[in-house]
Design a protein around this motif. Structure first.
Motif, PDB file in Angstrom:
ATOM      1  N   SER A   1     -10.778  -1.648   2.652  1.00  0.00           N
ATOM      2  CA  SER A   1     -11.547  -0.692   1.864  1.00  0.00           C
ATOM      3  C   SER A   1     -12.829  -0.308   2.603  1.00  0.00           C
ATOM      4  O   SER A   1     -13.444  -1.139   3.267  1.00  0.00           O
TER       5      SER A   1
ATOM      6  N   ASP B   1      -5.146  -1.948   5.504  1.00  0.00           N
ATOM      7  CA  ASP B   1      -5.434  -1.928   4.067  1.00  0.00           C
ATOM      8  C   ASP B   1      -6.840  -2.426   3.764  1.00  0.00           C
ATOM      9  O   ASP B   1      -7.068  -3.181   2.828  1.00  0.00           O
TER      10      ASP B   1
ATOM     11  N   HIS C   1      -4.442   7.087   1.640  1.00  0.00           N
ATOM     12  CA  HIS C   1      -4.093   5.659   1.591  1.00  0.00           C
ATOM     13  C   HIS C   1      -4.521   5.086   0.249  1.00  0.00           C
ATOM     14  O   HIS C   1      -5.704   5.174  -0.126  1.00  0.00           O
TER      15      HIS C   1
ATOM     16  N   PRO D   1       0.839  -1.206   0.000  1.00  0.00           N
ATOM     17  CA  PRO D   1       0.000   0.000   0.000  1.00  0.00           C
ATOM     18  C   PRO D   1       0.874   1.257   0.000  1.00  0.00           C
ATOM     19  O   PRO D   1       2.080   1.195   0.256  1.00  0.00           O
TER      20      PRO D   1
ATOM     21  N   SER E   1      -4.636   1.503  -1.724  1.00  0.00           N
ATOM     22  CA  SER E   1      -4.557   0.088  -1.358  1.00  0.00           C
ATOM     23  C   SER E   1      -3.467  -0.634  -2.139  1.00  0.00           C
ATOM     24  O   SER E   1      -3.045  -0.198  -3.220  1.00  0.00           O
TER      25      SER E   1
END
Length: 568
Positions: A387, A385, A156, A115, A158
């Motif tokens: 979503s 990580d 961030h 990531p 992924s």
């Protein structure tokens, strides 16, 4: 001086049999030699005339091709030179600073993908005449040194580049700033408790270290913009489209807009992203939401075909971006920035989630904030990580308000564990309890010494609490063999001699338990970048004043009819 080929009275000094090469002998008008090259040319012309077309002089086509070849070579050389100049020009624009590992290190996933976490900072620095003009406040001090990070967002991306999360951290948050030394100004601190945005005074790396310490999220890179950078970027994309829910006049940032949609450039764009009295409750929390609206619109503009396929627009974007940004040395070249832009471009706008870190009022100062109870879960979703959207771009099932509550869906934030040390190693219970709370488990988690030494680690749970125990076990890497149902209530973890060190059980799963996404987005003002019709909500409170009279931003707009709108 006489021509060297001439003799006295202009007579040639050579005999006619020694004519200069290529020189033709004298001949009567209209006559043509009947032999040699002339005859061959005449024959060729006659043949062409019989075929009904004009003959091309011998060698002219080759000469034309040669000229075209030279011209193309020149174009290629000039173009390559211009491209190289442009590349070097952009590289020369970039100002980079070493991060020196202050933000921790990201871990690769099972497929070796990593990531990306970037701290995006908006500086309030008045470190140039241009920023003084845009930001004000330099009337008495002139150009200043030092700055605060009034905008802080953790971006961030992924590991599989399928989704992204942007988490804003309000500038008024109080936290611990670690010991830092600015590599450029050499200004240093031994550490203190203070407002989070102040860490930038000790350099961008210090701001990164502060955010990493607060959230536990590894920060790989940083990007810093100043006032003029916002202006340059908004102009480079041809303006950013925004919408406001009512007439608004923020007498502090000077933003003045009528109700509805607007395209903001230059100063108007800066006034919009700086406005904290015009929207929400008039605090920094309202400003983070409007900044998300602005950035979502800018991202949509970046990703639109009209922007990225227009060479002039691309040049303007690249030139403005490299001039506007200060980055870490890991992003300190055009090639690296292009790679980052490519990674961002892979993420659909419907899978880019914008959130604001949950906060609570500081008990000692109502004008300041502290980290909220749900924030640790949001931190965990980013660090792990996870979503916050599904593949379709909708909120994940755990984040859906209509999801049926089940035992397995109990948020980690609602699970408290009593951790007992059954080993001879001092501090084992405290280490494990901290690991649990860092992963979003309840702050009601406690520690104690076990009644007697334990050989084997066990996690005992009360009636109906097996699901909670499984969640805790997964977080710690414990197998089902370590779980047992007891007669009491709650969860009790006894650390045995088989677990003398570390926060993940030896040989167990090292994957942390997934954070609960419902808790992660709770009170986080979550939105996605594809929401083009979202309007910034103008504050209904009397957050501004005109001629010393407190008013709402809408009332101030009406009272300042003589002042032109920001986008006029």
């Amino acid at each position: 001086m006489s021509d060297p080929w001439d003799g006295p009275a202009g007579q040639a000094t050579r005999s006619r049999s020694a004519r200069v090469p290529g020189q033709r002998a004298s001949e009567p008008d209209g006559a043509r030699p009947q032999g040699g090259r002339a005859a061959a040319r005449a024959a060729a012309r006659s043949h062409a005339a019989k075929r009904g077309r004009r003959a091309r002089p011998a060698g002219r086509g080759k000469r034309a091709l040669k000229i075209v070849g030279i011209g193309m070579s020149a174009v290629i050389v000039v173009t390559a030179g211009a491209g190289w100049w442009f590349y070097e020009h952009l590289n020369g624009n970039i100002h980079s600073v070493a991060l020196d590992g202050k933000g921790g290190t990201e871990k690769a996933d099972a497929f070796g993908r990593t990531p990306i976490n970037i701290l995006v900072m908006g500086s309030d620095g008045r470190t140039s005449a241009e920023d003084c003009k845009l930001g004000g406040g330099c009337g008495k001090t002139g150009v200043q040194t030092g700055s605060n990070a009034d905008v802080e967002m953790v971006l961030h991306i992924s590991a599989d580049r399928s989704n992204a999360t942007v988490m804003s951290i309000p500038r008024d948050t109080m936290t611990k700033v670690p010991a830092c030394t600015d590599s450029e100004s050499h200004q240093s601190t031994n550490g203190y408790y203070g407002q989070i945005n102040s860490a930038l005074q000790y350099g961008p790396a210090c701001q990164v270290a502060t955010v990493h310490q607060l959230t536990g999220i590894p920060i790989d890179h940083f990007v810093k913009l100043d006032f003029s950078g916002v202006v340059k970027m908004s102009d480079a994309v041809g303006g950013v489209s925004v919408c406001v829910s009512d007439n608004v006049y923020d007498t502090y940032s000077h933003l003045k807009l009528s109700k509805g949609s607007h395209t903001l450039k230059g100063d108007a764009a800066l006034e919009f992203v700086r406005s904290r009295h015009g929207f929400g409750d008039g605090s920094d929390l309202g400003r983070t939401t409007t900044q998300h609206i602005f950035l979502s619109s800018m991202i949509r503009k970046f990703k639109s075909a009209g922007t990225l396929t227009d060479p002039t627009a691309v040049y303007g974007l690249a030139d403005a971006a490299t001039k506007a940004l200060t980055v870490d040395d890991g992003l300190g070249s055009v090639k690296k920035l292009i790679s980052l832009a490519s990674d961002v471009n892979k993420v659909p706008t419907k899978r880019m989630t914008f959130t604001t870190m949950q906060t609570a009022p500081d008990p000692t100062d109502t004008n300041r904030l502290v980290v909220g109870a749900d924030a640790k879960t949001l931190f965990s979703t980013i660090a792990n990580d996870q979503s916050l959207t599904t593949g379709s771009g909708k909120k994940s099932a755990a984040a859906s308000a209509t999801a049926k509550p089940t035992a397995s869906a109990v948020p980690a934030a609602q699970i408290a564990v009593t951790v007992e040390n059954g080993t001879t190693v001092t501090g084992r219970a405290s280490d494990i309890a901290t690991a649990l709370t860092d992963q979003g488990f309840s702050s009601a988690t406690t520690t104690a010494n076990a009644p007697s030494p334990a050989t084997t680690t066990t996690l005992t749970y009360g009636t109906g609490q097996k699901a909670e125990a499984q969640t805790a076990a997964k977080a710690l890497g414990l197998s089902s063999a370590h779980l047992k149902q007891g007669t009491g209530t709650g969860l009790t973890l006894v650390i045995g001699a088989d677990w003398p060190s570390g926060t993940s059980f030896p040989g167990g799963s090292s994957s942390p338990a997934p954070a609960d996404t419902q808790a992660a987005v709770s009170n986080a003002h979550a939105s996605t970048a594809d929401q083009a019709k979202t309007c910034a909500k103008v504050s209904p409170y009397k957050t501004v004043s005109v001629n010393g009279v407190s008013m709402t931003p809408a009332e101030a707009y009406a009272a300042a009819r003589g002042k032109p709108d920001s986008d006029s």
